[in-house]
Design an enzyme around this catalytic site. Structure first.
Site, short mmCIF file in Angstrom:
data_model
loop_
_atom_site.label_atom_id
_atom_site.label_comp_id
_atom_site.label_asym_id
_atom_site.label_seq_id
_atom_site.Cartn_x
_atom_site.Cartn_y
_atom_site.Cartn_z
N ARG A 46 -15.28 39.28 3.85
CA ARG A 46 -15.95 39.85 2.68
C ARG A 46 -17.29 39.15 2.54
O ARG A 46 -17.59 38.19 3.26
CB ARG A 46 -15.11 39.80 1.40
CG ARG A 46 -14.19 38.64 1.21
CD ARG A 46 -14.84 37.32 1.04
NE ARG A 46 -15.86 37.32 0.01
CZ ARG A 46 -16.81 36.42 -0.10
NH1 ARG A 46 -16.86 35.40 0.76
NH2 ARG A 46 -17.71 36.48 -1.05
N GLY A 47 -18.10 39.62 1.58
CA GLY A 47 -19.47 39.12 1.46
C GLY A 47 -20.38 40.07 2.22
O GLY A 47 -20.08 40.47 3.35
N ALA A 48 -21.50 40.45 1.57
CA ALA A 48 -22.33 41.55 2.09
C ALA A 48 -22.77 41.35 3.55
O ALA A 48 -22.51 42.21 4.40
CB ALA A 48 -23.53 41.74 1.16
N ARG A 80 -16.35 49.86 2.45
CA ARG A 80 -16.70 49.35 1.12
C ARG A 80 -18.08 49.93 0.75
O ARG A 80 -18.99 49.91 1.58
CB ARG A 80 -16.73 47.81 1.08
CG ARG A 80 -15.34 47.19 1.30
CD ARG A 80 -15.32 45.71 0.99
NE ARG A 80 -15.37 45.46 -0.46
CZ ARG A 80 -15.57 44.25 -0.98
NH1 ARG A 80 -15.74 43.20 -0.18
NH2 ARG A 80 -15.60 44.09 -2.28
N GLN A 182 -13.02 34.34 -5.79
CA GLN A 182 -13.86 33.87 -4.67
C GLN A 182 -14.46 32.50 -4.96
O GLN A 182 -14.70 31.72 -4.03
CB GLN A 182 -15.00 34.87 -4.40
CG GLN A 182 -14.57 36.17 -3.74
CD GLN A 182 -14.29 37.25 -4.77
OE1 GLN A 182 -13.93 36.97 -5.91
NE2 GLN A 182 -14.45 38.50 -4.37
N ASP A 223 -25.34 42.05 -3.37
CA ASP A 223 -24.77 43.08 -2.50
C ASP A 223 -25.75 44.21 -2.26
O ASP A 223 -25.69 44.89 -1.24
CB ASP A 223 -23.47 43.62 -3.10
CG ASP A 223 -22.38 42.57 -2.96
OD1 ASP A 223 -22.28 41.69 -3.84
OD2 ASP A 223 -21.68 42.58 -1.93
N ASN A 233 -24.21 42.55 -7.79
CA ASN A 233 -23.48 41.41 -7.22
C ASN A 233 -22.09 41.38 -7.88
O ASN A 233 -21.78 42.22 -8.74
CB ASN A 233 -24.25 40.10 -7.45
CG ASN A 233 -23.66 38.94 -6.66
OD1 ASN A 233 -23.43 39.07 -5.45
ND2 ASN A 233 -23.41 37.81 -7.29
N LYS A 234 -21.30 40.44 -7.50
CA LYS A 234 -19.91 40.34 -7.97
C LYS A 234 -19.79 40.50 -9.49
O LYS A 234 -20.60 39.96 -10.24
CB LYS A 234 -19.35 38.99 -7.51
CG LYS A 234 -17.92 38.68 -7.89
CD LYS A 234 -16.95 39.78 -7.54
CE LYS A 234 -17.02 40.21 -6.09
NZ LYS A 234 -16.29 41.49 -5.83
O1 MRU Z 1 -16.15 41.44 -3.07
P1 MRU Z 1 -16.88 40.42 -2.27
O2 MRU Z 1 -16.19 39.10 -2.17
O3 MRU Z 1 -17.28 40.96 -0.90
O4 MRU Z 1 -18.23 40.18 -3.08
C1 MRU Z 1 -19.17 39.28 -2.57
C2 MRU Z 1 -20.35 39.07 -3.44
O5 MRU Z 1 -20.50 39.68 -4.47
C3 MRU Z 1 -21.40 38.14 -2.91
O6 MRU Z 1 -22.03 37.45 -3.95
C4 MRU Z 1 -22.43 38.96 -2.14
O7 MRU Z 1 -21.82 39.78 -1.19
C5 MRU Z 1 -23.44 38.11 -1.46
S1 MRU Z 1 -22.77 37.25 -0.07
C6 MRU Z 1 -24.02 36.38 0.66
#
Ligand code: MRU
Length: 332
Positions: A46-48, A80, A182, A223, A233-234
């Site tokens: 996970r993470g963009a 996603r 997270q 994201d 973002n999250k």
């Molecule tokens: O749902 P996730 O864990 O994929 O969400 C991740 C985030 O919101 C991060 O802050 C974002 O992807 C940036 S990662 C460098």
């Protein structure tokens, strides 16, 4: 120890299973694009930026197996919806496929380039961002925008790493980041692995510490950044941005340029993923709410550009007005 979320073996993609951290360090091996897609959807990775890099390797695997690359691309793209890095990496791979007649060697090279560029870009943006921080700084971060969320080094946590490497004294407060945790599971673990000073708080403690003047800066990842600077973002990031604004604390977004979507005019055009109710009503399989309760679970929110002090990218630090700055940086 350098934290790393993925490894390319030459014929498979190995992913550190982020669902199991910090209790277990287990790797999942993907041999097919379908397995990569499932790993992205199920949050193994996970993470963009990390899901973009993984999807790129998914397409290299499709070409190596003689599968239809375009079909695999559409499967991966749907895994996603919010992080634009996923679509960005897939489009770049499709372009390479069109130029090379879907050559497996060319697609493998392109995926490795996407991975290497992400790592280099994070080191660069880390150095740019570190310059914004004082010699002794306490930073609040939300979710995990670290090595685990990228090809390595991280974005928000990349800035923190670079600041520590430059000799600054950095203390990090990590929001636990309900409902997927997270912050508690990943950011706390990742920083602890490297001996960076980290304190875990629950999301609802942030206001209390702002009031006490605890934080010098907030740094979060992204994201998708729209053309006007509005940033998805999250979930919970917007709340933190409002608190930062109310307390006069600078609020920084750190992201590689692959997270910028100039085709999205503003935050209202960013698709927000809704995830399952079970992630809200259960913890580690145990119910924490009455059965049958109505639940909403948007996985991301949008922070309006007016609450963002600066966007730290691998092409430099962009200050308001963001529309002009982002467009100029896109041409650089
Ligand atoms: O749902 P996730 O864990 O994929 O969400 C991740 C985030 O919101 C991060 O802050 C974002 O992807 C940036 S990662 C460098």
């Amino acid at each position: 120890m350098q934290v790393q979320p993925l490894r390319w073996t030459g014929d498979s993609l190995e992913l550190l299973d982020q669902r199991r951290l910090p209790r277990e360090v287990i790797w999942v091996t993907c041999h097919t694009p379908r397995e990569v897609e499932a790993a992205i959807r199920d949050m193994v990775v996970r993470g963009a930026p990390a899901i973009g890099v993984s999807a790129a390797f998914g397409l290299a695997l499709a070409a190596m197996r003689g599968e239809d690359v375009k079909e695999a691309a559409e499967l991966l793209r749907a895994a996603r919806p919010t992080a634009v890095n996923l679509a960005w990496a897939i489009d770049r791979m499709l372009q390479r496929a069109a130029e090379s007649g879907s050559s497996a060697a060319a697609l493998q090279r392109e995926a490795i380039a996407i991975m290497d560029e992400d790592l280099e870009g994070n080191r660069r943006l880390g150095r740019y961002g570190a310059e914004l921080l004082g010699r002794s700084t306490t930073v609040l971060t939300h979710c995990n925008a670290g090595a685990l969320a990228t090809a390595g080094y991280g974005t928000a946590l990349g800035v923190i790493r670079a600041a520590v490497e430059s000799g600054r004294k950095i203390a990090v407060f990590a929001d636990e980041t309900r409902p997927y945790l997270q912050g508690a599971r990943l950011t706390a673990w990742e920083l602890q692995q490297e001996g960076i000073d980290v304190t875990l708080i629950t999301d609802n403690m942030a206001g209390h510490f702002f009031q006490q003047g605890k934080f010098d800066a907030v740094i979060v990842g992204a994201d998708r950044i729209a053309a006007n600077g509005d940033t998805a973002n999250k979930i919970g990031t917007y709340t933190v941005a409002v608190l930062a604004g109310a307390h006069g604390v600078p609020f920084y977004v750190a992201a590689p340029f692959s997270t910028v979507d100039l085709r999205c005019p503003d935050g209202s055009a960013i698709p927000i993923e809704e995830r399952s109710a079970a992630e809200v009503t259960q913890m580690f399989g145990m119910p924490i709410a009455p059965e049958g309760i109505a639940v909403r679970h948007p996985a991301f929110d949008v922070t309006p550009a007016r609450l963002i002090t600066a966007i730290i990218t691998d092409r430099g630090v962009i200050k308001p007005p963001f529309e002009e700055g982002l467009r100029a940086a896109s041409r650089s």
